[in-house]
Design a protein around this motif. Sequence first.
Motif, PDB file in Angstrom:
ATOM      1  N   VAL A 252      58.157  22.236  34.787  1.00 33.10           N
ATOM      2  CA  VAL A 252      57.379  22.982  35.778  1.00 33.10           C
ATOM      3  C   VAL A 252      57.655  22.425  37.183  1.00 33.10           C
ATOM      4  O   VAL A 252      57.853  23.179  38.141  1.00 33.10           O
ATOM      5  N   TYR A 253      57.701  21.103  37.291  1.00 30.20           N
ATOM      6  CA  TYR A 253      57.981  20.445  38.574  1.00 30.20           C
ATOM      7  C   TYR A 253      59.346  20.907  39.111  1.00 30.20           C
ATOM      8  O   TYR A 253      59.502  21.241  40.280  1.00 30.20           O
ATOM      9  N   LEU A 254      60.314  20.970  38.201  1.00 29.78           N
ATOM     10  CA  LEU A 254      61.670  21.379  38.560  1.00 29.78           C
ATOM     11  C   LEU A 254      61.693  22.847  38.984  1.00 29.78           C
ATOM     12  O   LEU A 254      62.328  23.213  39.987  1.00 29.78           O
ATOM     13  N   TYR A 255      60.981  23.694  38.248  1.00 30.54           N
ATOM     14  CA  TYR A 255      60.945  25.127  38.556  1.00 30.54           C
ATOM     15  C   TYR A 255      60.321  25.348  39.942  1.00 30.54           C
ATOM     16  O   TYR A 255      60.837  26.126  40.751  1.00 30.54           O
ATOM     17  N   ASP A 256      59.207  24.660  40.187  1.00 28.04           N
ATOM     18  CA  ASP A 256      58.546  24.801  41.483  1.00 28.04           C
ATOM     19  C   ASP A 256      59.491  24.402  42.608  1.00 28.04           C
ATOM     20  O   ASP A 256      59.524  25.027  43.665  1.00 28.04           O
ATOM     21  N   MET A 257      60.235  23.321  42.375  1.00 21.23           N
ATOM     22  CA  MET A 257      61.152  22.833  43.398  1.00 21.23           C
ATOM     23  C   MET A 257      62.250  23.861  43.677  1.00 21.23           C
ATOM     24  O   MET A 257      62.615  24.116  44.817  1.00 21.23           O
ATOM     25  N   ALA A 258      62.772  24.454  42.603  1.00 18.52           N
ATOM     26  CA  ALA A 258      63.900  25.373  42.762  1.00 18.52           C
ATOM     27  C   ALA A 258      63.462  26.748  43.258  1.00 18.52           C
ATOM     28  O   ALA A 258      64.093  27.312  44.151  1.00 18.52           O
ATOM     29  N   PHE A 259      62.364  27.268  42.702  1.00 22.02           N
ATOM     30  CA  PHE A 259      62.041  28.656  43.010  1.00 22.02           C
ATOM     31  C   PHE A 259      60.825  28.845  43.911  1.00 22.02           C
ATOM     32  O   PHE A 259      60.673  29.903  44.499  1.00 22.02           O
ATOM     33  N   ALA A 260      59.946  27.855  44.006  1.00 20.38           N
ATOM     34  CA  ALA A 260      58.813  28.008  44.915  1.00 20.38           C
ATOM     35  C   ALA A 260      59.209  27.506  46.300  1.00 20.38           C
ATOM     36  O   ALA A 260      58.953  28.157  47.306  1.00 20.38           O
TER      37      ALA A 260
ATOM     38  N   PHE B  41      68.865  49.921  43.446  1.00 18.68           N
ATOM     39  CA  PHE B  41      67.542  49.915  44.079  1.00 18.68           C
ATOM     40  C   PHE B  41      66.620  49.075  43.191  1.00 18.68           C
ATOM     41  O   PHE B  41      66.253  49.487  42.095  1.00 18.68           O
ATOM     42  N   MET B  42      66.293  47.869  43.674  1.00 23.18           N
ATOM     43  CA  MET B  42      65.415  46.981  42.898  1.00 23.18           C
ATOM     44  C   MET B  42      63.971  47.178  43.348  1.00 23.18           C
ATOM     45  O   MET B  42      63.685  47.134  44.549  1.00 23.18           O
ATOM     46  N   HIS B  43      63.108  47.412  42.383  1.00 22.71           N
ATOM     47  CA  HIS B  43      61.707  47.685  42.731  1.00 22.71           C
ATOM     48  C   HIS B  43      60.771  47.111  41.667  1.00 22.71           C
ATOM     49  O   HIS B  43      61.231  46.630  40.632  1.00 22.71           O
ATOM     50  N   MET B  44      59.451  47.174  41.952  1.00 22.12           N
ATOM     51  CA  MET B  44      58.467  46.561  41.051  1.00 22.12           C
ATOM     52  C   MET B  44      57.747  47.590  40.177  1.00 22.12           C
ATOM     53  O   MET B  44      56.759  47.261  39.539  1.00 22.12           O
ATOM     54  N   GLN B  45      58.246  48.820  40.146  1.00 21.19           N
ATOM     55  CA  GLN B  45      57.546  49.893  39.429  1.00 21.19           C
ATOM     56  C   GLN B  45      57.981  49.894  37.959  1.00 21.19           C
ATOM     57  O   GLN B  45      58.831  50.678  37.556  1.00 21.19           O
ATOM     58  N   VAL B  46      57.406  48.989  37.174  1.00 23.62           N
ATOM     59  CA  VAL B  46      57.873  48.816  35.795  1.00 23.62           C
ATOM     60  C   VAL B  46      57.174  49.727  34.772  1.00 23.62           C
ATOM     61  O   VAL B  46      57.706  49.964  33.699  1.00 23.62           O
ATOM     62  N   GLU B  47      55.981  50.231  35.123  1.00 26.97           N
ATOM     63  CA  GLU B  47      55.298  51.111  34.169  1.00 26.97           C
ATOM     64  C   GLU B  47      56.150  52.366  33.948  1.00 26.97           C
ATOM     65  O   GLU B  47      56.737  52.874  34.903  1.00 26.97           O
ATOM     66  N   GLN B  48      56.149  52.887  32.723  1.00 28.04           N
ATOM     67  CA  GLN B  48      57.077  53.964  32.379  1.00 28.04           C
ATOM     68  C   GLN B  48      56.922  55.175  33.285  1.00 28.04           C
ATOM     69  O   GLN B  48      57.903  55.722  33.790  1.00 28.04           O
ATOM     70  N   GLU B  49      55.645  55.585  33.536  1.00 24.78           N
ATOM     71  CA  GLU B  49      55.462  56.795  34.344  1.00 24.78           C
ATOM     72  C   GLU B  49      55.938  56.584  35.789  1.00 24.78           C
ATOM     73  O   GLU B  49      56.446  57.492  36.430  1.00 24.78           O
ATOM     74  N   ARG B  50      55.809  55.330  36.254  1.00 27.42           N
ATOM     75  CA  ARG B  50      56.297  55.041  37.617  1.00 27.42           C
ATOM     76  C   ARG B  50      57.820  54.984  37.640  1.00 27.42           C
ATOM     77  O   ARG B  50      58.455  55.415  38.602  1.00 27.42           O
ATOM     78  N   GLN B  51      58.387  54.434  36.575  1.00 25.77           N
ATOM     79  CA  GLN B  51      59.859  54.424  36.485  1.00 25.77           C
ATOM     80  C   GLN B  51      60.391  55.856  36.498  1.00 25.77           C
ATOM     81  O   GLN B  51      61.403  56.154  37.134  1.00 25.77           O
ATOM     82  N   ASP B  52      59.665  56.745  35.788  1.00 25.30           N
ATOM     83  CA  ASP B  52      60.086  58.148  35.759  1.00 25.30           C
ATOM     84  C   ASP B  52      60.006  58.765  37.152  1.00 25.30           C
ATOM     85  O   ASP B  52      60.880  59.535  37.550  1.00 25.30           O
ATOM     86  N   GLU B  77      56.692  42.133  38.340  1.00 28.80           N
ATOM     87  CA  GLU B  77      56.201  41.459  39.552  1.00 28.80           C
ATOM     88  C   GLU B  77      56.265  39.936  39.434  1.00 28.80           C
ATOM     89  O   GLU B  77      56.595  39.244  40.392  1.00 28.80           O
ATOM     90  N   ASP B  78      55.957  39.415  38.223  1.00 30.48           N
ATOM     91  CA  ASP B  78      55.940  37.962  38.038  1.00 30.48           C
ATOM     92  C   ASP B  78      57.328  37.351  38.194  1.00 30.48           C
ATOM     93  O   ASP B  78      57.465  36.179  38.537  1.00 30.48           O
ATOM     94  N   ASP B  79      58.353  38.125  37.875  1.00 34.60           N
ATOM     95  CA  ASP B  79      59.721  37.595  37.945  1.00 34.60           C
ATOM     96  C   ASP B  79      60.411  37.937  39.271  1.00 34.60           C
ATOM     97  O   ASP B  79      61.575  37.599  39.464  1.00 34.60           O
ATOM     98  N   TYR B  80      59.684  38.662  40.120  1.00 35.01           N
ATOM     99  CA  TYR B  80      60.346  39.249  41.289  1.00 35.01           C
ATOM    100  C   TYR B  80      60.917  38.203  42.244  1.00 35.01           C
ATOM    101  O   TYR B  80      62.070  38.292  42.659  1.00 35.01           O
ATOM    102  N   ALA B  85      65.576  35.293  44.504  1.00 31.35           N
ATOM    103  CA  ALA B  85      66.231  34.006  44.786  1.00 31.35           C
ATOM    104  C   ALA B  85      67.554  33.872  44.042  1.00 31.35           C
ATOM    105  O   ALA B  85      68.569  33.478  44.631  1.00 31.35           O
ATOM    106  N   THR B  86      67.564  34.233  42.755  1.00 33.81           N
ATOM    107  CA  THR B  86      68.798  34.046  41.972  1.00 33.81           C
ATOM    108  C   THR B  86      69.855  35.067  42.362  1.00 33.81           C
ATOM    109  O   THR B  86      71.015  34.724  42.552  1.00 33.81           O
ATOM    110  N   GLN B  87      69.430  36.339  42.523  1.00 35.45           N
ATOM    111  CA  GLN B  87      70.424  37.359  42.905  1.00 35.45           C
ATOM    112  C   GLN B  87      70.939  37.112  44.321  1.00 35.45           C
ATOM    113  O   GLN B  87      72.132  37.203  44.583  1.00 35.45           O
ATOM    114  N   GLY B  88      70.000  36.793  45.219  1.00 28.88           N
ATOM    115  CA  GLY B  88      70.413  36.492  46.597  1.00 28.88           C
ATOM    116  C   GLY B  88      71.297  35.259  46.628  1.00 28.88           C
ATOM    117  O   GLY B  88      72.299  35.211  47.339  1.00 28.88           O
TER     118      GLY B  88
END
Lengths: 295, 436
Positions: A252-260, B41-52, B77-80, B85-88
Amino acid sequence: MSKKKKKLGGSDTKFAMLLLSPSILLLALLIGYPLIYNIVISCQDVPLNPNLPSEFIGLKNYIEVFKDPEFYKSVLVTLSFTVVVTGISTLLGLILSIFLNRPFFGKKLVNSIIILSYVVPAVCLIFTWRYMFNNIYGIMNYFVIDVLGITDKAPLWFDQPAIAFILVSIFAIWKFFPYAYLSFTAILQSMDNSLYEAADIDGATSWEKFKVITYPAIKPTLVTVVSLRTIWVFYIYTEVYLLTKQVNVLGVYLYDMAFATHDFGKAAAISIVLFVFIFALIMLIRKKVLKVEED
Amino acid sequence: MKKRLISALLITAMTAAMAAGCGKESNESKGSEGEQVKIQFMHMQVEQERQDAVQALIDKFQKANPDIIVESVPVNEDDYDSKIATQGGNGELAAVVEYSQDQAKTSVANQFTDVDAVKEVIDAKGEDAFYEGALKVTKTEDGASYVGVPISSWIQGIWVNEGMLKEKNLSVPTTWEEVLAVAEAFHDPGNQMYGIALPTSDSAFTEQVFSQFALSNGANVFDGSKGVTIDTPEMKEALEYYKSLAAFSMPGSTEVADVNDAFVGKHAPMAMYSTYILGNVKKAGFADDLTLVLPNRKTEAAYGCIIVLGIAAGMDEAKTEAAKKFVSFMLEDENNVDWLNMAPGGIQPVIKSVDEMPEYTDLEERKAYVHMTEEIANAVANLQLFGAVDGKNFTEMGDVTNTGVISKMINNVVVQNADAAAELTAAQAAVEKLMK
């Protein structure tokens, strides 16, 4: 004759190396390159945008990591967590595999129930636990207050660091012990039963049978199970992060450092430190066990 | 010898196959298909009806622009943030990205967004076409451009179930003290009744809600010269008030779902939430009893989020032009209404002309909230954000939110019973360190 042997040996070595070369290349690509790249960026101030230049800062990231008190707290929590979870999950798996290593009615059903927690996706189990221990409507509140009457106010389960640590440890033990159980059961089922019968004739106790017959047979598996589980638990992230914010393990510490904080240089430095640490620890475990074996 | 030859051939084939696997993607999959330009187009609309709904908009766009292919990339949203960060970080960010204003600030700070392209799209539409508040909070720090093209918004405040208050002969609270008094009057945890539903977990939602109380008391994270101003008497007062109010909320670290469930299930007469609660309240059958008020001490403060579309930097000209065309298409009134109608009531318009369109106003699902139009408009007018001060919009606030310094401080004080003064000092030091 010996000259010819040497020549043949040399040729075989070359051919063996040729046969191994795809694997070596694959290992170099999948393990060597990321490792070296990680070491490089651990000495840099890395911007999130790859088009911007990275700045070489020497060992500054390492110095900052070692100066951060949160790092040491996190190491302590992770070590405690690893010892508890690896130790108890291995022991539980071993005891159950010995106890259930006999024919009885419903054995298949019992085996299925035991491995259930291991095969169900972690995220399903995590959210089930979160509902069970929910501070407002969790079923554990009902048990603690209404059924057992231990207290009139339920604890804030995943909000209190000590309770959260205990709950996450129990969760991890429950999730991971079937791996040890399956590994030990596989060995025990392949053992010759006549060894135990001979021991019975000699009047050996259960402990003596375990010490002289079972333990030497399962020792290589035990080392593997402990080594692998130590590595996996040491780097645990998903289970802890999704259950609580109060158990700050190194993952968790590592994740926070990298992504937060987006400090990839420091995150790389931490991962290198952890790699060295866990590598040394595993080597020590193997050396100790092998030494005992030699003795 | 023959065996060795076969082995050697196999090794060569394996190595070649591996090398092929390591190769770069073909141009076709990465960019163009013949004469066509392909963008994501990356967006946060994951619910099926919104995706439609998003796909329907894309289909319409592609029909009008057969030379452009738009691929929809819905991300939870939690992974956004980690996805950005990873894609950028890999230089593979989608051409068009839906951002909250905080995420957009972080992206601009990392030069992921082509702010010139964004400005061109806004200029083509005309700045006057947008609500002033929407453009104000999306300006870049130097004021020369925008962190993204505003497409919609949501507003957050104290939702009050007036029907429950009437049963106790209480009137709708308008000040800090009145909110506290109403919460105290209802609080009865033994019977699953709470005074107010507040978030207290270590999350961005908690920071957003707390910011309204802090800003209404004149406290902000930065001053006009970007000095860190967390450890101030105003912030301390807000933090202590939040703790006293949270005493009448549900126990422990509460999150989005807890707040929503408590209010919609009538376990609390008040809740701090965004306009996204409207749909659930309508389903629960008490939309007519709903009122929106704002935390009010020295001033009223609403929290709000302007949803923007960012255009990725560093793309070739064809892709940038395609992205600009797509974003401009999303700003056209009839298309913008389709976007807003994905979550009726939840998301609000940022384009003035859309507010009067029958396709927007006459939607059945939206009619239940017509009586609240004025309250929502008042909230938009009182929109205040941490990091937006004296007409400046500091991009570093995105980093402060990402690190969770503020939400950790709140959780420590409210749930862990830590000392407010010590936590404020620690948060001040953490943000000062971050700024360095």
